[in-house]
Scaffold this motif. Structure first.
Motif, PDB file in Angstrom:
ATOM      1  N   HIS A  81       0.832  -1.200   0.000  1.00  0.00           N
ATOM      2  CA  HIS A  81       0.000   0.000   0.000  1.00  0.00           C
ATOM      3  C   HIS A  81       0.868   1.252   0.000  1.00  0.00           C
ATOM      4  N   CYS A  82       1.875   1.275   0.847  1.00  0.00           N
ATOM      5  CA  CYS A  82       2.738   2.454   0.934  1.00  0.00           C
ATOM      6  C   CYS A  82       3.524   2.673  -0.354  1.00  0.00           C
ATOM      7  N   ARG A  83       3.942   1.599  -1.008  1.00  0.00           N
ATOM      8  CA  ARG A  83       4.604   1.748  -2.311  1.00  0.00           C
ATOM      9  C   ARG A  83       3.652   2.378  -3.330  1.00  0.00           C
ATOM     10  N   GLY A  84       2.391   1.976  -3.281  1.00  0.00           N
ATOM     11  CA  GLY A  84       1.411   2.572  -4.170  1.00  0.00           C
ATOM     12  C   GLY A  84       1.200   4.047  -3.891  1.00  0.00           C
ATOM     13  N   ILE A  85       1.125   4.405  -2.620  1.00  0.00           N
ATOM     14  CA  ILE A  85       0.960   5.810  -2.242  1.00  0.00           C
ATOM     15  C   ILE A  85       2.139   6.641  -2.746  1.00  0.00           C
ATOM     16  N   GLN A  86       3.343   6.125  -2.585  1.00  0.00           N
ATOM     17  CA  GLN A  86       4.515   6.864  -3.041  1.00  0.00           C
ATOM     18  C   GLN A  86       4.521   7.029  -4.558  1.00  0.00           C
ATOM     19  N   ALA A  87       4.076   6.003  -5.272  1.00  0.00           N
ATOM     20  CA  ALA A  87       3.985   6.114  -6.733  1.00  0.00           C
ATOM     21  C   ALA A  87       2.999   7.217  -7.119  1.00  0.00           C
ATOM     22  N   VAL A  88       1.890   7.294  -6.400  1.00  0.00           N
ATOM     23  CA  VAL A  88       0.900   8.343  -6.661  1.00  0.00           C
ATOM     24  C   VAL A  88       1.463   9.715  -6.311  1.00  0.00           C
ATOM     25  N   LEU A  89       2.169   9.806  -5.196  1.00  0.00           N
ATOM     26  CA  LEU A  89       2.786  11.078  -4.799  1.00  0.00           C
ATOM     27  C   LEU A  89       3.739  11.573  -5.881  1.00  0.00           C
ATOM     28  N   GLU A  90       4.536  10.670  -6.418  1.00  0.00           N
ATOM     29  CA  GLU A  90       5.572  11.056  -7.371  1.00  0.00           C
ATOM     30  C   GLU A  90       5.037  11.263  -8.785  1.00  0.00           C
ATOM     31  N   LYS A  91       4.070  10.431  -9.209  1.00  0.00           N
ATOM     32  CA  LYS A  91       3.720  10.418 -10.635  1.00  0.00           C
ATOM     33  C   LYS A  91       2.228  10.496 -10.937  1.00  0.00           C
ATOM     34  N   GLY A  92       1.373  10.464  -9.917  1.00  0.00           N
ATOM     35  CA  GLY A  92      -0.061  10.487 -10.167  1.00  0.00           C
ATOM     36  C   GLY A  92      -0.524  11.809 -10.770  1.00  0.00           C
ATOM     37  N   ARG A  93      -1.608  11.749 -11.513  1.00  0.00           N
ATOM     38  CA  ARG A  93      -2.158  12.948 -12.151  1.00  0.00           C
ATOM     39  C   ARG A  93      -3.083  13.692 -11.196  1.00  0.00           C
ATOM     40  N   ALA A  94      -2.924  14.993 -11.142  1.00  0.00           N
ATOM     41  CA  ALA A  94      -3.747  15.817 -10.254  1.00  0.00           C
ATOM     42  C   ALA A  94      -5.223  15.653 -10.584  1.00  0.00           C
ATOM     43  N   GLY A  95      -6.028  15.580  -9.526  1.00  0.00           N
ATOM     44  CA  GLY A  95      -7.464  15.459  -9.687  1.00  0.00           C
ATOM     45  C   GLY A  95      -7.957  14.058  -9.954  1.00  0.00           C
ATOM     46  N   GLU A  96      -7.058  13.081  -9.905  1.00  0.00           N
ATOM     47  CA  GLU A  96      -7.417  11.699 -10.219  1.00  0.00           C
ATOM     48  C   GLU A  96      -7.531  10.856  -8.954  1.00  0.00           C
ATOM     49  N   VAL A  97      -8.224   9.719  -9.102  1.00  0.00           N
ATOM     50  CA  VAL A  97      -8.346   8.703  -8.056  1.00  0.00           C
ATOM     51  C   VAL A  97      -7.597   7.466  -8.531  1.00  0.00           C
ATOM     52  N   TYR A  98      -6.859   6.822  -7.620  1.00  0.00           N
ATOM     53  CA  TYR A  98      -6.135   5.593  -7.944  1.00  0.00           C
ATOM     54  C   TYR A  98      -6.478   4.509  -6.915  1.00  0.00           C
TER      55      TYR A  98
END
Length: 325
Positions: free
Chosen positions: A221-238
């Motif tokens: 879960h934490c690896r996923g959160i970090q991926a979102v922090l670094e590369k996720g698109r603003a305004g999106e849900v993952y």
């Protein structure tokens, strides 16, 4: 990089903070961390390496706007874990869940915007989707929460996304499946069952045990959160899932086997009010966009979790005693 973590002394938040301080994420190597945690019943400073010079710990409330405006300037990102999260407690009394999860999140969003913080990662749950009989939820699935806890998290999700659409904030929302691992407060099903069995106590199984959950190791879960922090698109849900669905009965069977106990140690109890039958997340979006994939199998994760609780009685025994578990 300076990262502001709310609820960082809780189960998932502390796992994320420990990973950051151990430089497990290349994109955040050397990051300094400010943890804001109220230290309510499930927050625990012993979950954190408080002597680490890169960690600043502040005991306080996410609803304290003055404190937030004092602490937030200079941070590059907020990762927002702080929440009331236990479904049974929300059924007994919903008001603390609304106060913390909705109003507290809004106070944090307002303060982050006013102090110029960049990215804001709002950590949520698959329970906002309700229950699904077949298939898996995508991020565009309508929200249909069934418990007061889930409803309060759905409300906070919507406020976070509204901050992006209204104010242009760099907000991203994650929704995870059921987490497990070390340092989880022993009211949750896996640590409750494991520690009860270690003490020779029976374990309570809701209803017919047929409720299905997808299990996600906290490190994934934490690896996923970090991926979102670094590369996720603003305004999106993952969505962040573990890829292993088990009925509660199947999970119970695995825990009994791991603890060397039999079904005589199981005590059937009346089903939870509004108990969702099945959760299932589609993780195609985070996998294809951000390269996320769970790394810890449920077999490895459960074995390591049981071993950790066996070796750390001094951590969980006082918590269970104080909580009357």
């Amino acid at each position: 990089m300076q990262i502001f973590v709310t609820g960082g002394a809780g189960f998932i938040g502390s796992a994320y903070v420990r990973a950051l301080l151990q430089d497990e994420y290349a994109g955040a190597a050397g990051a300094s961390v400010t943890v804001l945690d109220l230290l309510s019943y499930s927050g625990n400073r012993d979950n954190l390496p408080v002597s680490d010079p890169r960690l600043r710990f502040v005991q306080g409330d996410i609803s304290d706007s003055d404190l937030l405006r004092e602490l937030l300037p200079g941070h590059d990102a907020v990762v927002h874990f702080a929440a009331e999260s236990h479904v049974d407690r929300s059924i007994s009394g919903a008001m603390p869940f609304v106060t913390t999860n909705v109003l507290g999140t809004q106070a944090l969003l307002d303060a982050a915007r006013e102090t110029g913080v960049g990215r804001f990662v709002h950590v949520s749950t698959d329970e906002v989707y309700g229950s699904i009989d077949e298939g898996s939820w995508t991020e565009t699935w309508p929200l249909a929460p069934n418990s007061p806890y889930a409803a309060s998290k759905a409300g906070s999700d919507l406020m976070a996304l509204a901050a992006h659409r209204t104010h242009g904030m760099d907000v991203v929302v994650t929704r995870c499946s059921n987490n497990y691992g070390e340092y989880q407060f022993p009211e949750k099903v896996i640590p409750l069952f494991v520690t009860n069995l270690m003490d020779g106590k029976q374990i309570p199984l809701y209803g017919d045990g047929g409720n299905i959950r997808d299990w996600l190791h906290v490190s994934d879960h934490c690896r996923g959160i970090q991926a979102v922090l670094e590369k996720g698109r603003a305004g999106e849900v993952y969505n962040i899932g573990g890829g292993t669905e088990l009925t509660n009965r199947e999970l119970t069977e695995r825990l009994l086997e791991a603890c060397g106990a039999g079904w005589d140690m199981v005590r059937p109890v009346a089903d939870r009010k509004g108990h969702d039958r099945r959760y299932s997340l589609d993780i195609t979006k985070i996998s294809e966009e951000l390269g996320y994939a769970p790394q810890v199998t449920v077999e490895e994760g459960l074995a390591a979790t049981v071993a950790w609780y066996r070796d750390n009685r001094a951590w969980w025994e006082p918590l269970k005693s104080r909580a009357g578990l």
